[in-house]
Design a protein around this motif. Structure first.
Motif, PDB file in Angstrom:
ATOM      1  N   CYS A  79       0.838  -1.212   0.000  1.00  0.00           N
ATOM      2  CA  CYS A  79       0.000   0.000   0.000  1.00  0.00           C
ATOM      3  C   CYS A  79       0.868   1.255   0.000  1.00  0.00           C
ATOM      4  O   CYS A  79       0.399   2.343  -0.305  1.00  0.00           O
ATOM      5  CB  CYS A  79      -0.928   0.004   1.211  1.00  0.00           C
ATOM      6  SG  CYS A  79      -2.065  -1.379   1.215  1.00  0.00           S
ATOM      7  N   HIS A 110       1.412  -3.066   7.407  1.00  0.00           N
ATOM      8  CA  HIS A 110       0.438  -3.489   6.382  1.00  0.00           C
ATOM      9  C   HIS A 110      -0.490  -4.530   6.992  1.00  0.00           C
ATOM     10  O   HIS A 110      -0.074  -5.352   7.808  1.00  0.00           O
ATOM     11  CB  HIS A 110       1.148  -4.067   5.166  1.00  0.00           C
ATOM     12  CG  HIS A 110       0.195  -4.433   4.059  1.00  0.00           C
ATOM     13  ND1 HIS A 110      -0.408  -5.669   3.980  1.00  0.00           N
ATOM     14  CD2 HIS A 110      -0.274  -3.713   3.006  1.00  0.00           C
ATOM     15  CE1 HIS A 110      -1.209  -5.687   2.914  1.00  0.00           C
ATOM     16  NE2 HIS A 110      -1.143  -4.513   2.315  1.00  0.00           N
ATOM     17  N   GLU A 111      -1.738  -4.508   6.525  1.00  0.00           N
ATOM     18  CA  GLU A 111      -2.757  -5.383   7.104  1.00  0.00           C
ATOM     19  C   GLU A 111      -2.397  -6.866   7.016  1.00  0.00           C
ATOM     20  O   GLU A 111      -2.627  -7.616   7.962  1.00  0.00           O
ATOM     21  CB  GLU A 111      -4.096  -5.155   6.393  1.00  0.00           C
ATOM     22  CG  GLU A 111      -4.734  -3.830   6.708  1.00  0.00           C
ATOM     23  CD  GLU A 111      -4.967  -3.652   8.190  1.00  0.00           C
ATOM     24  OE1 GLU A 111      -5.792  -4.388   8.751  1.00  0.00           O
ATOM     25  OE2 GLU A 111      -4.314  -2.796   8.800  1.00  0.00           O
ATOM     26  N   CYS A 147      -1.899   2.934   4.526  1.00  0.00           N
ATOM     27  CA  CYS A 147      -2.554   1.685   4.913  1.00  0.00           C
ATOM     28  C   CYS A 147      -3.242   1.868   6.272  1.00  0.00           C
ATOM     29  O   CYS A 147      -2.827   2.700   7.088  1.00  0.00           O
ATOM     30  CB  CYS A 147      -1.531   0.555   4.938  1.00  0.00           C
ATOM     31  SG  CYS A 147      -2.306  -1.079   4.976  1.00  0.00           S
ATOM     32  N   ASP A 148      -4.261   1.057   6.481  1.00  0.00           N
ATOM     33  CA  ASP A 148      -5.255   1.288   7.537  1.00  0.00           C
ATOM     34  C   ASP A 148      -4.755   1.886   8.856  1.00  0.00           C
ATOM     35  O   ASP A 148      -5.290   2.878   9.326  1.00  0.00           O
ATOM     36  CB  ASP A 148      -5.955  -0.026   7.890  1.00  0.00           C
ATOM     37  CG  ASP A 148      -6.824  -0.530   6.755  1.00  0.00           C
ATOM     38  OD1 ASP A 148      -6.775   0.027   5.649  1.00  0.00           O
ATOM     39  OD2 ASP A 148      -7.552  -1.507   6.982  1.00  0.00           O
ATOM     40  N   THR A 219      -3.644   2.078  -1.558  1.00  0.00           N
ATOM     41  CA  THR A 219      -4.476   1.496  -0.505  1.00  0.00           C
ATOM     42  C   THR A 219      -5.738   0.893  -1.124  1.00  0.00           C
ATOM     43  O   THR A 219      -6.079   1.182  -2.272  1.00  0.00           O
ATOM     44  CB  THR A 219      -4.856   2.579   0.516  1.00  0.00           C
ATOM     45  OG1 THR A 219      -5.405   3.711  -0.177  1.00  0.00           O
ATOM     46  CG2 THR A 219      -3.639   3.030   1.296  1.00  0.00           C
ATOM     47  N   CYS A 220      -6.431   0.080  -0.335  1.00  0.00           N
ATOM     48  CA  CYS A 220      -7.631  -0.601  -0.832  1.00  0.00           C
ATOM     49  C   CYS A 220      -8.569   0.418  -1.474  1.00  0.00           C
ATOM     50  O   CYS A 220      -8.836   1.479  -0.896  1.00  0.00           O
ATOM     51  CB  CYS A 220      -8.326  -1.342   0.301  1.00  0.00           C
ATOM     52  SG  CYS A 220      -7.393  -2.788   0.839  1.00  0.00           S
ATOM     53  N   ALA A 226      -8.595   2.630   5.210  1.00  0.00           N
ATOM     54  CA  ALA A 226      -7.595   3.563   4.681  1.00  0.00           C
ATOM     55  C   ALA A 226      -8.282   4.761   4.026  1.00  0.00           C
ATOM     56  O   ALA A 226      -7.937   5.920   4.294  1.00  0.00           O
ATOM     57  CB  ALA A 226      -6.692   2.852   3.681  1.00  0.00           C
TER      58      ALA A 226
HETATM   59 FE1  FES Z   1      -3.495  -1.473   3.034  1.00  0.00          FE
HETATM   60 FE2  FES Z   1      -6.129  -2.231   2.612  1.00  0.00          FE
HETATM   61  S1  FES Z   1      -4.364  -3.487   3.014  1.00  0.00           S
HETATM   62  S2  FES Z   1      -5.233  -0.262   2.756  1.00  0.00           S
END
Ligand code: FES
Length: 618
Positions: A79, A110-111, A147-148, A219-220, A226
């Protein structure tokens, strides 16, 4: 002053008879601020210059406002893959405005690459950010995240450090395509995985989809955590309007980065705009209005409560109830997954945050400050919203919303005396918003994984799936396991949604009728969630904001007492306040000091109030 004297740094100043060493130590400008302690301030500055000159900086460069640029590039964080390009553009903006940009790293989260979960590391990243901002001689900082957990961690840290700061997010990724249908991380990750589990798509399809879900850096690309946090940063006045939605791989993103460099130099020269003076209660009310209007991530509620808890003047003035109250008058206007159908690129092409803020104008506190020193209303007036035919826009008019109000609701009752969160707008079966059913209880994630797909599991579409022990302390990091999958035997019959409860979180990209963040969590001695048993009747009444289990107070007390008398229960779970105090390292620190979800799951000693010796930590 001779060239030689200049090169020696502080020599001319040190000759002044009235020169005050303490002033040099306490200086808030450039290289002189926050000197390393050697007991001799002049020597500290002399030595600092010795070392920074090893990097080739001239006296001219070192006399400029110093802009710290936080580099969160990591090979484990796709991300943030565009961070190096963003840093180049940021530095260009800083230099064009007469500043000196110096980048430095902090941890990056990162997630999918953070075990046990990224949330476990959010507070660590906030500590890293806070301490590095405080420790190093920056006149302002640019927080590059995306990222989140990174943007909330950076804001928590920057708010506590209280040096002027501006955010730059990496931006959303582009959507991919499968069989002519757009797909994108990560709502479609979950939908397609659920379809695969239900036997509706085969292994070849799911493999092909896997290639397309994250086709670019960024990002997603839906309204996950995010994107939600990026929109919130704009609403808080900490980022330019287009900063939330310009795609990660666009030239706009690079121009925003250059602009952010320019902003950071302005902030460095106007030292009054530090985060604690810029952000007010009104700023946070605006952020909550935006959160509701975008159908934002439930995770943003936890992050906002943690961020608010860091602000000495705002902490305690906004609670979960404030989020619910604002929701009741705020329509859902943005048609993005998971509440709607589209992607962040569509939001951007519809005018993004500026267009949304114009539509929300009657609900906003326009006097709240922004990074420019102007108010939000003044900043909005400088730009006209994008003119776009309504049929091409993914932002609905105020009087024709996607969902009338209360996208995110706060539920209370004996199951959640301190509150629980549901994204009602993302329910896939709205009948479940008023539901009464028998509990099917899983003691923890492992128990759920073991039994969920057992054909003998006594579960129907009307059952309520209860997942215990995934809260902040019980499963450190409060994992995104709250989206309990539909048992395969029901999914294969076409059941798409069930009422599900837990003390954990779920991805902001996920949808369903899911109650999350139940406080206090199962691992807490007073938890009612922790003593729910198979067959108990659960009532969820969203209209009246009620979450209850139909057992008497006497029965609740008896079950709680029984639980506390058993050091380890039948499922092997160690009961509350077991060996927590003796665990070493960060995990021990986490378990000893993390607050409950309704308070943002921050560490008690990091809040503006700080820990109190006698205070109940949770
Ligand atoms: Fe990074 Fe969704 S995994 S924003």
């Amino acid at each position: 002053m001779s060239e030689n004297e200049q090169q020696q740094g502080d020599t001319s100043e040190s000759r002044h008879t009235d020169y005050d060493i303490s002033k040099a130590i306490q200086s808030t400008h450039g290289l002189r601020q926050g000197l390393t302690s050697y007991g001799d301030a002049h020597f500290s500055l002399f030595l600092r210059k010795v070392f920074i000159k090893a990097l080739g900086y001239s006296e001219d460069a070192l006399s400029r406002p110093i802009i710290g640029v936080i580099n969160t590039y990591s090979g484990f964080n796709p991300c943030h893959a565009n961070v190096p390009q963003l840093i180049d553009a940021v530095k260009r903006g800083v230099q064009l405005s007469g500043g000196l940009a110096i980048d430095f790293p902090t941890i990056s989260i990162h997630e999918s690459f953070s075990s046990p979960t990224s949330m476990f590391l959010r507070n660590l990243m906030s500590m890293d950010t806070e301490e590095m901002i405080k420790a190093q001689p920056c006149d302002s900082v640019i927080l590059i995240g995306g990222c989140d957990k990174t943007t909330p961690a950076q804001l928590m840290g920057a708010l506590s450090a209280n040096k002027p700061a501006v955010h730059l997010v990496t931006g959303p990724m582009m959507p991919g395509s499968h069989r002519g249908v757009r797909v994108g991380a990560c709502t479609d990750c979950r939908n397609n995985w659920a379809a695969f589990r239900a036997g509706k798509i085969d292994i070849e399809d799911i493999s092909a989809i896997n290639d397309e879900l994250a086709p670019t850096a960024g990002t997603c690309g839906v309204m996950g955590t995010a994107s939600t946090m990026a929109c919130i940063l704009v609403a808080l006045g900490l980022m330019p309007f287009a900063g939330a939605s310009a795609p990660a791989v666009s030239s706009s993103r690079l121009r925003i980065a250059e602009e952010t460099g320019r902003i950071a130099v302005q902030l460095a020269t106007n030292k009054k705009l530090n985060p604690q003076s810029l952000l007010s209660r009104d700023s946070f009310l605006n952020a909550i209005t935006v959160l509701q209007a975008i159908g934002g991530s439930t995770n943003a509620v936890v992050h906002l409560m943690a961020i608010i808890g860091r602000h000495p003047n705002v902490a305690g003035t906004i609670t979960l109830d404030t989020i619910d109250e604002i929701g009741r008058k705020t329509p859902l206007l943005v048609d993005l997954k998971p509440s709607g159908d589209n992607y962040m690129t569509d939001f951007h092409n519809s005018g993004g945050m500026l267009s949304l803020l114009y539509k929300l104008k009657p609900l906003l506190h326009l006097g709240a400050l922004t990074y420019t020193g102007s108010t939000l209303g003044e900043e909005m007036a400088r730009f006209a919203p994008m003119k776009i035919p309504q049929q091409l826009s993914h932002i609905q008019p105020f009087d024709n919303p996607l969902y009338p109000a209360s996208s995110l609701v706060v539920l209370r009752g004996n199951l959640a005396p301190n509150g629980a969160i549901m994204k009602a707008s993302a329910s896939k079966d709205r009948r479940l918003l008023q539901h009464k059913g028998q509990a099917v209880v899983f003691r923890n994630s492992e128990d759920m994984a073991r039994r969920l797909d057992d054909p003998a599991l006594p579960v129907t579409a009307d059952s309520v799936l209860v997942l215990q022990h995934i809260g902040p302390k019980g499963n450190p990091g409060m994992p995104e396991a709250g989206l309990t999958p539909i048992p395969t035997k029901l999914a294969s019959q076409g059941v798409m949604d069930m009422l599900r409860l837990s003390d954990g979180r779920m991805s902001g990209t996920a949808g369903g009728t899911i109650v999350l963040h139940i406080s206090p969590e199962s691992a807490h001695p007073t938890s009612v969630l922790g003593i729910v048993r198979d067959g108990d009747t659960i009532i969820c009444d969203v209209a009246n904001r009620i979450l209850r289990v139909e057992i008497s107070d006497v029965e609740i007390a008896a079950r709680q007492k029984q639980r506390m008398e058993t050091p380890e229960d039948a499922a092997g779970l160690i009961m509350p306040d077991g060996p927590v105090a003796t665990e070493r390292g960060y995990r021990g620190l986490y378990k000893r000091t993390v607050l409950q979800a309704d308070k943002g799951a921050d560490f008690d000693f990091l809040t503006a109030q700080g820990p109190e010796p006698q205070r109940q930590r949770d």
